[in-house]
Design an enzyme around this catalytic site. Structure first.
Site, PDB file in Angstrom:
ATOM      1  N   ARG A  88       0.826  -1.142  -0.108  1.00  0.00           N
ATOM      2  CA  ARG A  88      -0.059  -0.003   0.130  1.00  0.00           C
ATOM      3  C   ARG A  88       1.029   1.153  -0.062  1.00  0.00           C
ATOM      4  NH1 ARG A  88      -4.916  -2.354   2.519  1.00  0.00           N
ATOM      5  NH2 ARG A  88      -6.680  -0.686   2.556  1.00  0.00           N
ATOM      6  N   ARG A 160     -18.142  -2.763   9.537  1.00  0.00           N
ATOM      7  CA  ARG A 160     -16.991  -2.518  10.128  1.00  0.00           C
ATOM      8  C   ARG A 160     -16.788  -1.153  10.670  1.00  0.00           C
ATOM      9  NH1 ARG A 160     -12.907  -4.349   5.386  1.00  0.00           N
ATOM     10  NH2 ARG A 160     -12.034  -2.344   5.749  1.00  0.00           N
TER      11      ARG A 160
HETATM   12  P1  AP5 Z   1      -8.513  -3.252   4.049  1.00  0.00           P
HETATM   13  O1  AP5 Z   1      -9.076  -4.484   4.780  1.00  0.00           O
HETATM   14  O2  AP5 Z   1      -7.530  -4.047   3.291  1.00  0.00           O
HETATM   15  O3  AP5 Z   1      -9.539  -2.493   3.457  1.00  0.00           O
HETATM   16  P2  AP5 Z   1      -9.420  -1.609   1.978  1.00  0.00           P
HETATM   17  O4  AP5 Z   1      -8.297  -1.937   1.287  1.00  0.00           O
HETATM   18  O5  AP5 Z   1      -9.915  -0.479   2.629  1.00  0.00           O
HETATM   19  O6  AP5 Z   1     -10.405  -2.535   1.329  1.00  0.00           O
HETATM   20  P3  AP5 Z   1     -11.902  -2.955   1.541  1.00  0.00           P
HETATM   21  O7  AP5 Z   1     -11.832  -4.120   2.237  1.00  0.00           O
HETATM   22  O8  AP5 Z   1     -12.426  -1.772   2.440  1.00  0.00           O
HETATM   23  O9  AP5 Z   1     -12.456  -2.917   0.037  1.00  0.00           O
HETATM   24  P4  AP5 Z   1     -12.361  -3.950  -0.973  1.00  0.00           P
HETATM   25  O10 AP5 Z   1     -11.739  -3.465  -2.098  1.00  0.00           O
HETATM   26  O11 AP5 Z   1     -11.884  -5.411  -0.498  1.00  0.00           O
HETATM   27  O12 AP5 Z   1     -13.911  -4.340  -1.508  1.00  0.00           O
HETATM   28  P5  AP5 Z   1     -14.798  -5.446  -1.105  1.00  0.00           P
HETATM   29  O13 AP5 Z   1     -14.524  -6.702  -1.887  1.00  0.00           O
HETATM   30  O14 AP5 Z   1     -15.136  -5.411   0.330  1.00  0.00           O
HETATM   31  O15 AP5 Z   1      -7.700  -2.795   5.042  1.00  0.00           O
HETATM   32  C1  AP5 Z   1      -8.394  -1.973   6.256  1.00  0.00           C
HETATM   33  C2  AP5 Z   1      -7.306  -1.062   6.949  1.00  0.00           C
HETATM   34  O16 AP5 Z   1      -6.395  -1.907   7.457  1.00  0.00           O
HETATM   35  C3  AP5 Z   1      -6.681  -0.063   6.429  1.00  0.00           C
HETATM   36  O17 AP5 Z   1      -7.323   1.062   6.469  1.00  0.00           O
HETATM   37  C4  AP5 Z   1      -5.262   0.083   7.146  1.00  0.00           C
HETATM   38  O18 AP5 Z   1      -5.471   0.800   8.358  1.00  0.00           O
HETATM   39  C5  AP5 Z   1      -5.284  -1.192   7.438  1.00  0.00           C
HETATM   40  N1  AP5 Z   1      -4.240  -2.159   6.489  1.00  0.00           N
HETATM   41  C6  AP5 Z   1      -4.474  -3.031   5.745  1.00  0.00           C
HETATM   42  N2  AP5 Z   1      -3.538  -3.490   5.023  1.00  0.00           N
HETATM   43  C7  AP5 Z   1      -2.541  -2.477   5.228  1.00  0.00           C
HETATM   44  C8  AP5 Z   1      -1.248  -2.139   4.546  1.00  0.00           C
HETATM   45  N3  AP5 Z   1      -0.632  -3.166   3.676  1.00  0.00           N
HETATM   46  N4  AP5 Z   1      -0.456  -1.110   5.155  1.00  0.00           N
HETATM   47  C9  AP5 Z   1      -1.019  -0.421   6.017  1.00  0.00           C
HETATM   48  N5  AP5 Z   1      -2.171  -0.704   6.701  1.00  0.00           N
HETATM   49  C10 AP5 Z   1      -3.008  -1.808   6.151  1.00  0.00           C
HETATM   50  O19 AP5 Z   1     -16.372  -4.760  -1.592  1.00  0.00           O
HETATM   51  C11 AP5 Z   1     -16.911  -3.664  -0.915  1.00  0.00           C
HETATM   52  C12 AP5 Z   1     -18.648  -3.736  -0.843  1.00  0.00           C
HETATM   53  O20 AP5 Z   1     -19.022  -3.694  -2.346  1.00  0.00           O
HETATM   54  C13 AP5 Z   1     -18.813  -5.024  -0.386  1.00  0.00           C
HETATM   55  O21 AP5 Z   1     -20.238  -5.037   0.273  1.00  0.00           O
HETATM   56  C14 AP5 Z   1     -19.343  -5.751  -1.502  1.00  0.00           C
HETATM   57  O22 AP5 Z   1     -20.282  -6.870  -1.426  1.00  0.00           O
HETATM   58  C15 AP5 Z   1     -19.543  -4.845  -2.761  1.00  0.00           C
HETATM   59  N6  AP5 Z   1     -19.052  -4.953  -3.862  1.00  0.00           N
HETATM   60  C16 AP5 Z   1     -17.930  -5.804  -4.300  1.00  0.00           C
HETATM   61  N7  AP5 Z   1     -17.641  -5.774  -5.789  1.00  0.00           N
HETATM   62  C17 AP5 Z   1     -19.134  -5.346  -6.135  1.00  0.00           C
HETATM   63  C18 AP5 Z   1     -19.521  -5.218  -7.601  1.00  0.00           C
HETATM   64  N8  AP5 Z   1     -18.800  -5.791  -8.706  1.00  0.00           N
HETATM   65  N9  AP5 Z   1     -20.784  -4.727  -7.646  1.00  0.00           N
HETATM   66  C19 AP5 Z   1     -21.572  -4.144  -6.629  1.00  0.00           C
HETATM   67  N10 AP5 Z   1     -21.037  -4.614  -5.164  1.00  0.00           N
HETATM   68  C20 AP5 Z   1     -19.850  -4.912  -5.130  1.00  0.00           C
END
Ligand code: AP5
Length: 215
Positions: A88, A160
């Site tokens: 990241r 969350r």
């Molecule tokens: P993390 O858990 O990695 O969160 P993120 O990157 O912010 O990603 P998300 O999990 O929020 O989203 P996603 O892209 O996976 O989407 P999702 O599939 O869930 O990180 C959380 C925290 O941890 C960070 O803020 C940081 O503090 C820390 N952290 C983690 N890694 C780190 C690192 N490397 N360095 C430093 N800190 C770190 O989909 C979202 C929603 O949309 C779901 O409800 C899903 O059902 C829906 N959805 C998905 N695809 C579709 C579609 N095609 N159409 C309609 N709806 C959809």
């Protein structure tokens, strides 16, 4: 194959990584899931990570680099893995390259999930998550069979802590400032592919498989 999924919070990286893991037997390594697991277990790592995550800022580089460094060395990673949410920062990406090079390995492909901030806000505020098995749902697009209950393991679904509006906005800002430079990092390495992440779930999977195969 070692695959990096790159993209803003809510772009669908976790959904697609879990789908590829269950349908194609690929291993998903999600730093977010690992950190949330540590929090749920009340470990020292979890306690340290929680204050950063709840504020929507990144956990310090060295913490996540050590986490992935150790995990990558497990025997189940020998056949390759999908990195979801790591790296990241440029420092994390350079450290990953160095850690893999020690074992004669490298990132094969990085795929960017492209989507606008407006769609992300809707996706994240409607997301509901099972803290026990990590399954994800959405109040509009992916409802569980029974409201508030996980289809996979029967546990309660929750919102969350970092899916509250003000924290979502902070996470998007952090993404643009600290993670977006990785797009250029992987483009320069000739490893970058793209998917339009604002399509129905199945279509994103098709685009993702195409982007992986395009190398
Ligand atoms: P993390 O858990 O990695 O969160 P993120 O990157 O912010 O990603 P998300 O999990 O929020 O989203 P996603 O892209 O996976 O989407 P999702 O599939 O869930 O990180 C959380 C925290 O941890 C960070 O803020 C940081 O503090 C820390 N952290 C983690 N890694 C780190 C690192 N490397 N360095 C430093 N800190 C770190 O989909 C979202 C929603 O949309 C779901 O409800 C899903 O059902 C829906 N959805 C998905 N695809 C579709 C579609 N095609 N159409 C309609 N709806 C959809």
């Amino acid at each position: 194959m070692i695959l990096v999924l790159l993209g803003p919070p809510g772009s669908g990286k976790g959904t697609q990584a879990k789908k590829l893991a269950s349908e194609r037997g690929l291993l998903q390594l999600s730093t977010g899931d690992m950190l949330r697991h540590a929090i749920s277990q009340g470990t020292k790592l979890g306690l340290a990570a929680k204050s950063f995550m709840d504020r929507g800022v990144l956990v310090p580089d060295e913490v996540v680099i050590n986490l992935i460094g150790e995990r990558c060395q497990s025997s189940d990673c020998e056949g390759g893995f999908i990195l979801d949410g790591f790296p990241r920062t440029i420092h994390q990406a350079e450290s990953l390259d160095q850690m893999l090079a020690v074992h004669g390995r490298q990132v094969d492909r990085a795929v960017l999930f492209k989507i606008s901030d407006g769609v992300l806000l809707r996706r994240l505020s409607g997301r509901r998550t099972c803290l026990k098995c990590g399954s994800m749902y959405h109040l509009e697009t992916l409802l569980p069979k029974v409201a508030g209950v996980c289809d996979q393991c029967g546990s309660n679904l929750v919102q969350r802590e970092d899916d509250r509006d003000e924290v979502i906005r902070k996470r998007l800002l952090v993404y643009h400032q600290q993670t977006e430079p990785l797009v250029e990092f992987y483009r320069r390495q000739g490893k970058l592919g793209n998917v339009d992440a604002d399509q129905p779930l199945e279509d994103v999977t098709v685009s993702l498989l195409r982007a992986i195969a395009a190398k």
